[in-house]
Write an enzyme that holds these catalytic residues in place. Structure first.
Site, mmCIF file in Angstrom:
data_model
loop_
_atom_site.group_PDB
_atom_site.id
_atom_site.type_symbol
_atom_site.label_atom_id
_atom_site.label_comp_id
_atom_site.label_asym_id
_atom_site.label_seq_id
_atom_site.Cartn_x
_atom_site.Cartn_y
_atom_site.Cartn_z
ATOM 1 N N GLY A 63 25.534 24.258 -78.694
ATOM 2 C CA GLY A 63 24.668 25.393 -78.401
ATOM 3 C C GLY A 63 23.248 25.213 -78.896
ATOM 4 O O GLY A 63 22.643 24.152 -78.763
ATOM 5 N N ALA A 66 21.925 22.245 -81.316
ATOM 6 C CA ALA A 66 21.691 20.871 -80.876
ATOM 7 C C ALA A 66 20.193 20.564 -80.910
ATOM 8 O O ALA A 66 19.366 21.440 -80.655
ATOM 9 C CB ALA A 66 22.232 20.672 -79.468
ATOM 10 N N PRO A 67 19.814 19.313 -81.209
ATOM 11 C CA PRO A 67 18.390 18.962 -81.239
ATOM 12 C C PRO A 67 17.738 19.077 -79.867
ATOM 13 O O PRO A 67 16.563 19.390 -79.756
ATOM 14 C CB PRO A 67 18.388 17.518 -81.741
ATOM 15 C CG PRO A 67 19.767 17.004 -81.458
ATOM 16 C CD PRO A 67 20.675 18.181 -81.591
ATOM 17 N N ASN A 68 18.507 18.814 -78.820
ATOM 18 C CA ASN A 68 18.013 18.949 -77.448
ATOM 19 C C ASN A 68 19.031 19.784 -76.676
ATOM 20 O O ASN A 68 20.190 19.402 -76.568
ATOM 21 C CB ASN A 68 17.845 17.578 -76.796
ATOM 22 C CG ASN A 68 16.982 16.653 -77.641
ATOM 23 O OD1 ASN A 68 15.807 16.890 -77.828
ATOM 24 N ND2 ASN A 68 17.588 15.603 -78.175
ATOM 25 N N VAL A 69 18.589 20.907 -76.148
ATOM 26 C CA VAL A 69 19.506 21.885 -75.563
ATOM 27 C C VAL A 69 19.480 21.794 -74.044
ATOM 28 O O VAL A 69 18.423 21.610 -73.440
ATOM 29 C CB VAL A 69 19.120 23.312 -76.015
ATOM 30 C CG1 VAL A 69 20.089 24.340 -75.444
ATOM 31 C CG2 VAL A 69 19.103 23.393 -77.543
ATOM 32 N N VAL A 70 20.649 21.932 -73.419
ATOM 33 C CA VAL A 70 20.752 21.935 -71.960
ATOM 34 C C VAL A 70 21.100 23.346 -71.492
ATOM 35 O O VAL A 70 22.025 23.976 -72.014
ATOM 36 C CB VAL A 70 21.816 20.939 -71.464
ATOM 37 C CG1 VAL A 70 21.909 20.979 -69.940
ATOM 38 C CG2 VAL A 70 21.480 19.523 -71.932
ATOM 39 N N LYS A 84 17.316 20.118 -69.422
ATOM 40 C CA LYS A 84 17.375 19.615 -70.800
ATOM 41 C C LYS A 84 16.019 19.821 -71.451
ATOM 42 O O LYS A 84 15.002 19.317 -70.976
ATOM 43 C CB LYS A 84 17.750 18.131 -70.828
ATOM 44 C CG LYS A 84 17.833 17.566 -72.245
ATOM 45 C CD LYS A 84 18.379 16.143 -72.263
ATOM 46 C CE LYS A 84 18.496 15.618 -73.685
ATOM 47 N NZ LYS A 84 19.098 14.266 -73.733
ATOM 48 N N ASP A 178 24.298 6.668 -75.778
ATOM 49 C CA ASP A 178 25.333 7.578 -76.275
ATOM 50 C C ASP A 178 26.328 7.971 -75.184
ATOM 51 O O ASP A 178 26.592 9.151 -74.951
ATOM 52 C CB ASP A 178 24.675 8.832 -76.869
ATOM 53 C CG ASP A 178 25.559 9.499 -77.910
ATOM 54 O OD1 ASP A 178 26.574 8.892 -78.288
ATOM 55 O OD2 ASP A 178 25.250 10.625 -78.318
#
Length: 490
Positions: A63, A66-70, A84, A178
């Site tokens: 949610g 996170a460092p980068n949210v979608v 993103k 990743d």
């Protein structure tokens, strides 16, 4: 990229685009399929599409933490998108970000959740991809509710993932950052797709692996560099996920394999559903991918060749194997329990919609219009209020052309914000056979008031008028869900 909602946006295309329609390009490799061309979005478009980057639309793991949210969103042409949003420290040089995004955005394949655009304004860096509605491989393997994923579908996922990596490699994008079960998504037909987001780092100099170090390729731990062989190692960890139904560290899995305890590695839910030969071959492939020495791992082309021979039930559609509803099946679902307004929008009964909007007045604007009005009572504000009053008189007397003009003056004045005015202008546009402009107003009403079911119901009416029935039905469903939530809070 998962939860349901109906967030649309306004496509304000920059002047260098030919028109406001979606530019498309054919892809010969994919049977001549027409794909949307990569484009640069405005930040305001993506804010509108995601409901102002609402937390309700977050679909990425962890949610907001996170460092980068979608986020899940919807464009004004009805297309669902995944957005993103990078953290503000990522990609300081927007030119490098744009170059990298364009390179990834040039890829087009049925095996990818394709990148269709990006945005860079100020410190904001965002990627826009096709939205995949049926969750991630991790969800279906690790958190299934009704039935475990079938063996045939697991083999199909492995093949499609290998084909996606082979396609990217052939196009000069062999590095994937990743790779894991959260990067494999399922489209509307239940077919597996590889997320395009992993083809870009999380930042220009950022980490390529965010998962537990136990799953990281050994050479990456030594050098900090991702190589094509590193991607194959990560593919091997996904094969372990598919076989076991669990996220098993590679070192533990290899210990089981060396100890000839392969049975302990396999998902108990699959017992009796695959042959020993097939199980042994998949274990062999995973073992080769997980070799400590990078040079001893297979390339993706040989993985595709091996996995093709293992396929089962190839004539059965993925959505059948997955046990997920398909579009034709969705039409047979039980009817929604609609409010009178929702029912009027379902029937596109514009007269009934007008009567209900007139009856409820502006009660749904409470806490919105005044809250957003910071100016004192000036001549400009008085003029705006006069325009609204004239629009209301025209709306009640069914002079919809005048209503559009007056409401437009009020909105353009910018002194107050009213979702009801957008709703009324929406209906006025519909009465004048201007469904596209009407949809824009219905979308803006939702941006101003995200928890207002009326905006969703009006979107449905507009979409029905535009011939987009599936999207209209979804908007009705979302409106009904929102209505139920509001009722439960009372």
């Amino acid at each position: 990229m998962g939860a349901r909602c109906s967030k649309f946006s306004f496509c304000l295309f920059p002047s260098h685009f030919k028109s406001a329609s979606v530019l498309e390009s054919p892809d010969i490799e994919n049977g001549g399929k027409v794909w949307p061309t990569f484009k640069e979005f405005k930040l305001e478009q993506l804010k509108s599409a995601t409901g102002g980057f609402s937390s309700d639309n977050i679909v990425s793991e962890h949610g907001e933490k996170a460092p980068n949210v979608v986020y899940r969103g919807r464009l004004d042409d009805g297309r669902l998108i995944a957005v993103k949003r990078f953290n503000r420290l990522a990609w300081a040089d927007h030119r490098q970000f744009l170059d990298e995004a364009k390179a990834v955005g040039s890829l087009r394949s049925d095996r990818l959740a394709n990148l269709i655009g990006c945005c860079f304004e100020g410190e904001e860096r965002l990627l826009v991809a096709e939205f995949m509605p049926h969750e991630t491989l991790a969800k279906h393997l690790f958190h299934w509710e009704n039935n475990p994923m079938k063996w045939a579908m697991r083999l199909r996922v492995a093949l499609c993932l290998a084909q996606a990596l082979e396609y990217c490699s052939n196009k000069g994008r062999a590095l994937y950052h990743d790779l894991n079960a959260y990067r494999v998504l399922f489209d509307k037909d239940g077919n597996p797709r590889l997320s395009c987001f992993g083809l870009m780092k999380n930042s220009r100099d950022g980490k390529s692996y965010s998962t537990n170090l136990a799953f990281t390729p050994p050479e990456y731990l030594r050098t900090g560099r991702v190589t094509p062989e590193s991607v194959v190692f990560s593919f091997g960890t996904v094969l372990l996920d598919l076989m076991s139904g669990k996220h098993i560290p590679p070192s533990h899995a290899l210990d089981l394999i060396r100890g000839k305890n392969c049975a302990m590695l396999m998902d108990s839910a699959l017992e009796g559903h695959f042959s020993n030969e097939d199980g042994t071959e998949l274990v062999r492939l995973a073992t080769r991918c997980l070799q400590y020495e990078a040079r001893e791992r297979p390339n993706v082309k040989s993985l595709v060749t091996s996995l093709v021979t293992l396929q089962k039930e190839s004539d059965v559609a993925s959505y059948v194997l997955m046990g997920i509803p398909h579009e034709t099946e969705a039409e047979e679902e039980s009817p929604l329990s609609l409010t009178p307004f929702g029912d009027a929008c379902l029937r596109v009964d514009l007269t009934a919609i007008q009567e209900i909007l007139s009856k409820i007045g502006y009660k749904d604007d409470e806490g919105i219009a005044n809250e957003l009005s910071f100016q004192m009572w000036t001549n400009q504000m008085q003029e705006s209020l006069n325009s609204k009053k004239q629009g209301d008189l025209a709306f009640r007397s069914k002079d919809f052309t005048t209503a559009v003009d007056c409401y437009t003056q009020f909105i353009d004045g910018g002194t107050m914000v009213s979702p009801t005015v957008h709703a009324r202008r929406c209906l006025s546009y519909l009465m004048n056979d201007n469904a596209q402009e009407a949809l824009t107003d219905a979308l803006q009403a939702q941006v101003v008031s995200p928890d207002w079911p009326t905006a969703l119901y009006l979107q449905a009416a507009c979409l029905f008028k535009l011939g987009m029935e599936a999207d209209a039905q979804q908007a009705l469903k979302d409106g009904t869900t929102l209505e139920a939530k509001k009722s439960n809070k009372r």
